[in-house]
Structure formats: structure tokens, C-alpha cells
Design an enzyme around this catalytic site. Sequence first.
Site, PDB file in Angstrom:
ATOM      1  N   ASN A 207     -11.492  11.549 -42.397  1.00 30.35           N
ATOM      2  CA  ASN A 207     -10.373  12.236 -41.739  1.00 30.35           C
ATOM      3  C   ASN A 207     -10.878  13.514 -41.073  1.00 30.35           C
ATOM      4  OD1 ASN A 207     -10.151  14.512 -43.702  1.00 30.35           O
ATOM      5  ND2 ASN A 207      -9.812  12.796 -45.088  1.00 30.35           N
ATOM      6  N   PRO A 303      -8.955   6.960 -56.889  1.00 35.79           N
ATOM      7  CA  PRO A 303      -8.315   7.733 -57.970  1.00 35.79           C
ATOM      8  C   PRO A 303      -7.687   8.990 -57.381  1.00 35.79           C
ATOM      9  CG  PRO A 303     -10.713   7.921 -58.071  1.00 35.79           C
ATOM     10  CD  PRO A 303     -10.399   6.890 -57.021  1.00 35.79           C
ATOM     11  N   ASP A 304      -6.516   9.376 -57.868  1.00 35.83           N
ATOM     12  CA  ASP A 304      -5.891  10.621 -57.415  1.00 35.83           C
ATOM     13  C   ASP A 304      -6.400  11.743 -58.327  1.00 35.83           C
ATOM     14  OD1 ASP A 304      -4.133  12.833 -56.994  1.00 35.83           O
ATOM     15  OD2 ASP A 304      -2.768  11.456 -55.973  1.00 35.83           O
ATOM     16  N   ILE A 305      -7.305  12.534 -57.792  1.00 40.73           N
ATOM     17  CA  ILE A 305      -7.990  13.543 -58.612  1.00 40.73           C
ATOM     18  C   ILE A 305      -6.994  14.602 -59.108  1.00 40.73           C
ATOM     19  CG2 ILE A 305      -9.967  15.118 -58.690  1.00 40.73           C
ATOM     20  CD1 ILE A 305     -10.993  13.603 -56.149  1.00 40.73           C
ATOM     21  N   PHE A 322      -2.634  20.670 -52.600  1.00 46.86           N
ATOM     22  CA  PHE A 322      -2.287  20.903 -51.205  1.00 46.86           C
ATOM     23  C   PHE A 322      -1.455  19.732 -50.715  1.00 46.86           C
ATOM     24  CE2 PHE A 322      -4.405  24.466 -48.956  1.00 46.86           C
ATOM     25  CZ  PHE A 322      -4.910  25.105 -50.077  1.00 46.86           C
ATOM     26  N   LYS A 336       5.868  15.954 -54.037  1.00 43.53           N
ATOM     27  CA  LYS A 336       4.486  15.886 -54.523  1.00 43.53           C
ATOM     28  C   LYS A 336       4.287  16.762 -55.750  1.00 43.53           C
ATOM     29  CE  LYS A 336       2.073  14.529 -51.109  1.00 43.53           C
ATOM     30  NZ  LYS A 336       1.418  14.543 -49.814  1.00 43.53           N
ATOM     31  N   LYS A 340       2.856  14.658 -58.796  1.00 44.51           N
ATOM     32  CA  LYS A 340       1.457  14.894 -59.195  1.00 44.51           C
ATOM     33  C   LYS A 340       1.368  15.666 -60.506  1.00 44.51           C
ATOM     34  CE  LYS A 340      -0.539  13.952 -54.957  1.00 44.51           C
ATOM     35  NZ  LYS A 340      -1.781  13.317 -54.570  1.00 44.51           N
TER      36      LYS A 340
HETATM   37  O1  C5P Z   1      -1.072  12.495 -51.930  1.00 47.08           O
HETATM   38  P1  C5P Z   1      -1.716  13.463 -51.011  1.00 47.08           P
HETATM   39  O2  C5P Z   1      -3.069  13.018 -50.547  1.00 47.08           O
HETATM   40  O3  C5P Z   1      -0.892  13.928 -49.875  1.00 47.08           O
HETATM   41  O4  C5P Z   1      -1.910  14.759 -51.942  1.00 47.08           O
HETATM   42  C1  C5P Z   1      -2.594  15.880 -51.506  1.00 47.08           C
HETATM   43  C2  C5P Z   1      -3.140  16.617 -52.677  1.00 47.08           C
HETATM   44  O5  C5P Z   1      -3.700  15.731 -53.627  1.00 47.08           O
HETATM   45  C3  C5P Z   1      -4.297  17.528 -52.281  1.00 47.08           C
HETATM   46  O6  C5P Z   1      -4.310  18.629 -53.146  1.00 47.08           O
HETATM   47  C4  C5P Z   1      -5.504  16.629 -52.490  1.00 47.08           C
HETATM   48  O7  C5P Z   1      -6.686  17.393 -52.713  1.00 47.08           O
HETATM   49  C5  C5P Z   1      -5.106  15.857 -53.726  1.00 47.08           C
HETATM   50  N1  C5P Z   1      -5.660  14.513 -53.791  1.00 47.08           N
HETATM   51  C6  C5P Z   1      -6.590  14.196 -54.768  1.00 47.08           C
HETATM   52  N2  C5P Z   1      -7.078  12.923 -54.862  1.00 47.08           N
HETATM   53  C7  C5P Z   1      -6.636  11.945 -54.041  1.00 47.08           C
HETATM   54  C8  C5P Z   1      -5.680  12.245 -53.051  1.00 47.08           C
HETATM   55  C9  C5P Z   1      -5.217  13.535 -52.955  1.00 47.08           C
HETATM   56  O8  C5P Z   1      -6.990  15.100 -55.503  1.00 47.08           O
HETATM   57  N3  C5P Z   1      -7.116  10.719 -54.160  1.00 47.08           N
END
Ligand code: C5P
Length: 396
Positions: A207, A303-305, A322, A336, A340
Site C-alpha cells: 500500500n 493476523p490482526d496485530i 490507527f 474499530k 479491536k
Molecule cells: O482494520 P484496519 O486495518 O483498518 O485497522 C487499522 C489498525 O489496525 C492500525 O492501527 C493497524 O496498525 C492495525 N492493524 C494491525 N494488523 C492488521 C491490520 C491492522 O495491527 N493485520
Amino acid sequence: MDAKHILLVITGGIAAVKAPELIRSLSQHGFKITPVLTKAAEKFVTPLSIAALARSRVYADLFDLKDESEMGHIELSRLADLILVAPATANVMAKMAHGISDDLASTILLATDTSVMIAPSMNVRMWDHPSTQRNLNLLADDGVKLVGPNVGEMACGEYGLGRMAEVTDIVSAVEQFFQSGPLLGKHLLVTSGPTHEPIDPIRYISNRSSGTQGRAIAAALRDLGAQVSFVTGPTNLATPFGVKTYQVETAKEMHDVVQKLLPVDGAVFAAAVADWRVDGVRDQKIKKQTSGALPQLKFLENPDILATVSKHAQRPKLVVGFAAETNDVIENASRKLSSKGCDWIVANDVSRSSGIIGGQNNTVTVLDRGGAEAWEEMSKTEVAFRLAERIAGALA
Ligand code: C5P
């Protein structure tokens, strides 16, 4: 607390033109400055302008009797809490390494028992020369602290290592030396930049994130005294000074490094992590088919960190996410915040028309359980400082 006193020795390299900016920034950070100029430095900056900015008399001449009656070189060498040589030419480094004292600056440097920090600045060949490298080692053995140099374009038109460290990096190094700041003793984690998700050995999906905002946040937290671990995807930015940097490519790698860094006191997830990775990454380059058949890519969810860390057994006290949105910024960001499980969301509009992605400015809204706080448009550095101060307040 009394202001820390810095004796700033300005020697005669082209980077001496940055001395006014350095003095301004050190003063803004609360340091008191007494400037010393070498003869060569006076070719680049005038004693008058330096005196005006530092609000101090400028010392330049070893044999100026007035100096001796008012303040001798021995006294001068003792009055400061730190002697900063910026820029430090190859010449002054050589003099320092060998105890040569043939002008006021070098005599002070020989007479002092105060800590000394140098910010070298010279042509790449002079920096690489075995004698400069030898002198550098001697100075390191003597306990001299080093900031920079950086890689970059030089005044002489060449490119390489030898550019003086940026003013912000020198000021940070000075702050770290004095170990000041409200985040002293706190460990902060920052993710930044995009991720690269490979398709084959040559191609990847990514991106437009430049990593500018995340890097600025890491630097601002460091400036407030934090120990910072900075996990960044591929960017064109130099790694920030005084910050432990981990360079990763994929979301999975970023996830693994972040997990290993826990526990931390606070975490800021500024990375633009790819939501998907390609299933079955080819180990050879995908060839164009003569038949015209198009390759079919299948995706897996990354994975969503942020979400993982927010629900982790070792969850940091403060987790900041963010939200980069192209529409309905606040609604999406507040959704979010709860989905999250983080404490704050820094929301911004990243539609192409906003100019935020890849730009220097940012307009953000900070959301927490208490509500939304809209900040006016400001530079990404300013956003970083305000956020770092807010984080310091939350972790106090
Ligand atoms: O879901 P989205 O990508 O919009 O969420 C944004 C936030 O989640 C940011 O803080 C980004 O660093 C974090 N993020 C993450 N791992 C992912 C996707 C997003 O930590 N796989």
C-alpha cells in the site's frame, strides 16, 4: 531544576550553517548554551548571529586577554554539563584523538573533564579514510559519545556516509544523555510503514504508506525519554536514532516480532498492515502465459496485530491503534475502537484528495472511550509530539 548547560563547539565544516537551527532547538528544549567557534567556523556563520541566538557571548580566541581575565579556557571547559562538538570536522577529531591544542576549541577539549559528544560532518572519503576511522576508535575509547553521521547527499555533490546527523537527532542524543523526560523507564512499541506480501520472488502486494507518521511517533516517544522498539515494514526512511529498529517485510513477520517484544508499557500501531496475504506464494516468477490465461490469486487473512495485542495476556497498559479511512472516518474509527479492543484510535482521512498519504501534514481525530478529540491540521512531527505527550500523561 536548573537548565543543563551545553558548551557548543562549532568547527568549520559546511554543516556549521545548521548551527543556528541547532542552537534554537536546544534552547527550545530548555538547554543553556555557550558557543565556541573555531576560525574556520567563522567562514560559515558569524559570531554575532550565534551570540544573538544563543543569548550568550561567543568564545573564539585562545589569546584574547579579555577572555582570560573574564573566563579562562580551563574555566570554560568546566562550566558545562556536556561539550557538544557540532559539526565535528575530521580535523577536530584528529586533534582530539591526539591531544593537539592549538586553538581555543581544541584546548578546551583537551582541558575538560566533562563528557563530550561529537556530531561528525565531512566528505564520505574523509570519513572512510583509515586515519579518521582510527581516530574515531581512539575517541570511542576515551568515552566520547557519537551522534551520526548519516548517509546522504553532501554539499560537495557526492553521496555517502558523512552528513551531519539531523538537528532533531542531535537534540535527542543530548536529551538521552541527560536521560530526561516523562517517559523515562517506560518501554514503548511502535509499528510503522506498509507490509509487503509476496506473490512470487519478484512481485508483492502493498500500500502507499510512507512510514513518516510512525517514524515521527517513535522519535517523539524517544525524545520524551522512552525506550522505544520500532517495528517497521519497508520504507525509504532512515532508521530513527536511538531507537531499537526491527525491519520486517510481511504482516506475519511484524506479528511475530511484536509478540516477542511483549511485555511493554505501551504500544502504538501506526503500521498500514496488509489485511490479506497471497495463499501459496510461488517460489519461481510467474510467467506470462502465451495462451493469455491470467494468474488466479487466492488470499488468506493476515493476523490482526492490534487486535491480538489488545486481547493478549500481556496486554500493554495503553494500546493505540490507527484508523486510515477514506470515508465515514469517525463512525468507522469508533467501531474499530470497540472491535479491536484498544484504548485509543487515531483516525485520519486517507482519501487521495486529503494528501495525507505520503504528505508531511496530517489531520487526525483521537478517539477514546470518553469521546472524540479533533486536532487541527499540523505536521506529522507535531502530531507525533502531541500524541507522545498524551501517551506520557496516560502512562504517568
Ligand atoms: O482494520 P484496519 O486495518 O483498518 O485497522 C487499522 C489498525 O489496525 C492500525 O492501527 C493497524 O496498525 C492495525 N492493524 C494491525 N494488523 C492488521 C491490520 C491492522 O495491527 N493485520
